[in-house]
Design a protein around this motif. Structure first.
Motif, mmCIF file in Angstrom:
data_model
loop_
_atom_site.group_PDB
_atom_site.id
_atom_site.type_symbol
_atom_site.label_atom_id
_atom_site.label_comp_id
_atom_site.label_asym_id
_atom_site.label_seq_id
_atom_site.Cartn_x
_atom_site.Cartn_y
_atom_site.Cartn_z
ATOM 1 N N ASP A 113 47.077 32.524 41.182
ATOM 2 C CA ASP A 113 47.528 32.505 39.796
ATOM 3 C C ASP A 113 47.858 33.938 39.379
ATOM 4 O OD1 ASP A 113 45.118 33.674 38.005
ATOM 5 O OD2 ASP A 113 44.336 32.589 39.736
ATOM 6 N N PRO A 114 48.588 34.138 38.282
ATOM 7 C CA PRO A 114 49.054 35.487 37.924
ATOM 8 C C PRO A 114 47.948 36.522 37.772
ATOM 9 C CG PRO A 114 50.270 33.848 36.683
ATOM 10 C CD PRO A 114 49.179 33.108 37.394
ATOM 11 N N ILE A 115 46.809 36.158 37.171
ATOM 12 C CA ILE A 115 45.751 37.149 36.974
ATOM 13 C C ILE A 115 45.072 37.477 38.298
ATOM 14 C CG2 ILE A 115 43.598 37.659 35.779
ATOM 15 C CD1 ILE A 115 44.499 35.853 33.515
ATOM 16 N N SER A 116 44.824 36.467 39.111
ATOM 17 C CA SER A 116 44.248 36.714 40.432
ATOM 18 C C SER A 116 45.180 37.585 41.271
ATOM 19 C CB SER A 116 43.985 35.387 41.153
ATOM 20 O OG SER A 116 43.093 34.583 40.428
ATOM 21 N N ASP A 117 46.469 37.313 41.185
ATOM 22 C CA ASP A 117 47.466 38.111 41.896
ATOM 23 C C ASP A 117 47.388 39.572 41.465
ATOM 24 O OD1 ASP A 117 50.397 37.870 43.404
ATOM 25 O OD2 ASP A 117 50.383 39.378 41.801
ATOM 26 N N GLU A 118 47.237 39.792 40.171
ATOM 27 C CA GLU A 118 47.180 41.168 39.663
ATOM 28 C C GLU A 118 45.952 41.900 40.196
ATOM 29 O OE1 GLU A 118 46.941 43.645 35.431
ATOM 30 O OE2 GLU A 118 47.287 41.478 35.414
ATOM 31 N N PHE A 119 44.777 41.261 40.129
ATOM 32 C CA PHE A 119 43.574 41.914 40.623
ATOM 33 C C PHE A 119 43.657 42.162 42.122
ATOM 34 C CE2 PHE A 119 41.247 40.267 36.756
ATOM 35 C CZ PHE A 119 40.983 41.527 36.237
ATOM 36 N N TYR A 120 44.240 41.216 42.856
ATOM 37 C CA TYR A 120 44.366 41.409 44.304
ATOM 38 C C TYR A 120 45.258 42.616 44.606
ATOM 39 C CZ TYR A 120 44.276 40.184 49.235
ATOM 40 O OH TYR A 120 44.069 40.217 50.591
ATOM 41 N N ARG A 121 46.299 42.799 43.805
ATOM 42 C CA ARG A 121 47.205 43.939 44.031
ATOM 43 C C ARG A 121 46.476 45.270 43.926
ATOM 44 N NH1 ARG A 121 50.612 44.231 40.002
ATOM 45 N NH2 ARG A 121 50.416 42.183 39.013
ATOM 46 N N TYR A 122 45.359 45.278 43.209
ATOM 47 C CA TYR A 122 44.572 46.516 43.143
ATOM 48 C C TYR A 122 43.461 46.516 44.192
ATOM 49 C CZ TYR A 122 41.800 50.416 41.534
ATOM 50 O OH TYR A 122 41.106 51.606 41.492
ATOM 51 N N TYR A 123 42.571 45.536 44.150
ATOM 52 C CA TYR A 123 41.378 45.546 44.987
ATOM 53 C C TYR A 123 41.628 45.143 46.432
ATOM 54 C CZ TYR A 123 38.524 46.055 40.781
ATOM 55 O OH TYR A 123 37.961 46.518 39.621
ATOM 56 N N GLY A 124 42.665 44.363 46.676
ATOM 57 C CA GLY A 124 42.875 43.828 48.013
ATOM 58 C C GLY A 124 43.896 44.566 48.851
ATOM 59 N N THR A 125 44.630 45.496 48.259
ATOM 60 C CA THR A 125 45.658 46.247 48.980
ATOM 61 C C THR A 125 45.276 47.724 49.044
ATOM 62 O OG1 THR A 125 47.000 46.843 47.040
ATOM 63 C CG2 THR A 125 47.368 44.654 48.013
ATOM 64 N N PRO A 126 45.972 48.528 49.849
ATOM 65 C CA PRO A 126 45.616 49.941 49.966
ATOM 66 C C PRO A 126 45.624 50.700 48.638
ATOM 67 C CG PRO A 126 47.063 49.306 51.761
ATOM 68 C CD PRO A 126 47.018 48.129 50.827
ATOM 69 N N ARG A 127 46.306 50.196 47.641
ATOM 70 C CA ARG A 127 46.355 50.883 46.349
ATOM 71 C C ARG A 127 44.957 51.184 45.808
ATOM 72 N NH1 ARG A 127 49.008 48.506 40.712
ATOM 73 N NH2 ARG A 127 47.934 49.939 39.281
ATOM 74 N N GLY A 128 44.069 50.191 45.805
ATOM 75 C CA GLY A 128 42.751 50.401 45.216
ATOM 76 C C GLY A 128 41.596 49.917 46.070
ATOM 77 N N HIS A 129 41.888 49.414 47.270
ATOM 78 C CA HIS A 129 40.834 48.843 48.108
ATOM 79 C C HIS A 129 39.771 49.888 48.449
ATOM 80 C CE1 HIS A 129 38.872 47.293 51.759
ATOM 81 N NE2 HIS A 129 39.165 46.103 51.283
ATOM 82 N N HIS A 130 38.519 49.475 48.354
ATOM 83 C CA HIS A 130 37.404 50.335 48.756
ATOM 84 C C HIS A 130 36.313 49.451 49.344
ATOM 85 C CE1 HIS A 130 34.052 53.154 48.619
ATOM 86 N NE2 HIS A 130 34.935 54.113 48.480
ATOM 87 N N PRO A 131 35.711 49.849 50.465
ATOM 88 C CA PRO A 131 34.700 48.998 51.114
ATOM 89 C C PRO A 131 33.460 48.760 50.268
ATOM 90 C CG PRO A 131 34.790 51.172 52.138
ATOM 91 C CD PRO A 131 35.980 51.068 51.242
ATOM 92 N N ASN A 132 33.233 49.564 49.240
ATOM 93 C CA ASN A 132 32.085 49.352 48.353
ATOM 94 C C ASN A 132 32.459 48.573 47.095
ATOM 95 O OD1 ASN A 132 30.428 50.691 50.079
ATOM 96 N ND2 ASN A 132 30.161 52.515 48.830
ATOM 97 N N ALA A 133 33.669 48.073 47.020
ATOM 98 C CA ALA A 133 34.124 47.351 45.826
ATOM 99 C C ALA A 133 34.848 46.075 46.236
ATOM 100 C CB ALA A 133 35.037 48.236 44.980
ATOM 101 N N LEU A 134 34.100 45.147 46.811
ATOM 102 C CA LEU A 134 34.684 43.907 47.304
ATOM 103 C C LEU A 134 34.366 42.713 46.419
ATOM 104 C CD1 LEU A 134 33.902 44.304 51.132
ATOM 105 C CD2 LEU A 134 35.936 45.037 49.865
#
Length: 369
Positions: free
Chosen positions: A258-279
């Motif tokens: 869904d659009p909101i899940s897509d937005e959060f994934y674009r930050y937390y799930g991709t190299p843009r904002g992904h961090h192993p301590n923030a899953l």
């Protein structure tokens, strides 16, 4: 349906409450047939990550890893950002910055600290208790009281530095930390000014759902499920965790979100904002405490200290800040960033209004230069 079958990251729990939607293969689901899979702590990677930042440190800024304890005795880990030309004989204004809900200091808080330290502030970016490199067991418990306390503990630490002016300490909360920063300022008058960016009121969202779409009957069903899950946690001897983002970043966002899940994934799930301590992956029963607590009931008592709400023009979350702005007393300001979505205010230095933040805190502190 048991809560373990909700196939959505904790970061996206508010979306689930509002829409009942689920992701597909994008986010790891719980496994009803394998208790060990449910037991597995998705935050097991919470180890030292001092070299894993989502942004470049300015040549004009020093960054130092520090630790200190909150009033519960939990050791918090943080990064202290100072101007490269810091003069320890001078008293500096200071700011404590908290991360988005489920985030860590190496992400958005560091982006803000890195920029504001260049503008003459001493800035503390922290990992919340139970998160990242901070202490607290079990991992990824969410507590409205302790997450609020994180800000006051940061003020405690800053006040021990001989080059910080105790009368000029402010707070910034990003996303979920916006609600916690405001909550802290309601009671802790040492916080002389507070700003939020893309603020989420997690307590409101957990009780009423995203957009206040959960009715009383639905919420009672949620409480029934949480009660059942708490018994399961007791019997198992360990808590269930909500599904988390993948341990490794992906270059693209999976289809079917869904659009909101897509937005959060674009930050937390991709190299843009992904961090192993923030899953993601908060304990499921954390929602009990959060939904039983109203973070912003006393927001008007922050006055006469100033409050600044920063929102993106296109942010799905803007109603949280708009409603909080209406409830707050003067002096207050609602600042809208043109053509910005929710996550843009996490890390996009071309859109985050740092000039506005600098002026806001300097005005609040009575700094004229």
């Amino acid at each position: 349906m048991k809560l373990r079958r909700r196939i959505l990251s904790t970061i996206l729990l508010l979306t689930l409450a509002a829409t009942g939607c689920s992701t597909q293969s994008a986010i790891r689901s719980s496994n009803d047939d394998n208790d060990k899979a449910v037991q597995a702590d998705p935050t097991a990677a919470n180890t030292e990550q001092n070299d894993y930042y989502t942004f470049e440190l300015s040549d004009n800024v020093n960054r130092t890893s520090v630790t200190y304890r909150n009033r519960y005795g939990i050791e918090l880990a943080a990064d202290l950002y100072t101007p490269k030309d810091l003069d320890e004989s001078v008293k500096y204004p200071a700011i404590v910055v908290g991360p988005p809900y489920g985030g860590v200091k190496e992400q958005g808080p560091g982006v803000y600290a890195n920029q504001l330290a260049q503008r003459g502030f001493v800035v503390l970016a922290f990992d919340p208790a139970f998160m990242g490199e901070s202490g607290g067991e079990p991992r990824n418990v969410s507590s409205p009281d302790i997450f609020t306390e994180n800000f006051s503990a940061g003020v405690d630490y800053l006040g021990t530095l001989n080059y910080v002016d105790r009368e000029k300490i402010g707070a910034i909360g990003i996303c979920g930390s916006g609600g916690f920063a405001l909550s802290a300022a309601q009671a802790d008058k040492r916080i002389k000014a507070v700003a939020t960016a893309s603020m989420y009121d997690i307590s409101r969202g957990d009780r009423f759902g995203f957009g206040d779409t959960v009715d009383a009957e639905q919420f009672q069903q949620t409480l029934d499920e949480l009660a059942e899950q708490r018994w399961e946690d007791v019997d198992n001897g360990y808590p269930e965790y909500n599904p988390s983002f993948p341990a490794e970043a992906t270059e693209t966002v999976p289809e079917g979100l869904d659009p909101i899940s897509d937005e959060f994934y674009r930050y937390y799930g991709t190299p843009r904002g992904h961090h192993p301590n923030a899953l993601g992956g908060f304990t499921t029963t954390s929602r009990m405490a959060m939904s039983n607590f109203s973070l912003l009931d006393h927001i008007d008592t922050i006055s006469p200290r100033p409050v600044l709400f920063i929102i993106g023009e296109n942010a799905h979350s803007r109603y949280f800040s708009e409603d909080a702005y209406e409830a707050a007393a003067e002096p207050k300001e609602l600042y809208v960033v043109p053509d910005a979505e929710h996550i843009d205010l996490y890390d996009d230095v071309t859109k985050i209004p740092f000039d506005k933040l600098e002026l806001f805190f300097k005005d609040a502190f009575g700094i004229t230069n």
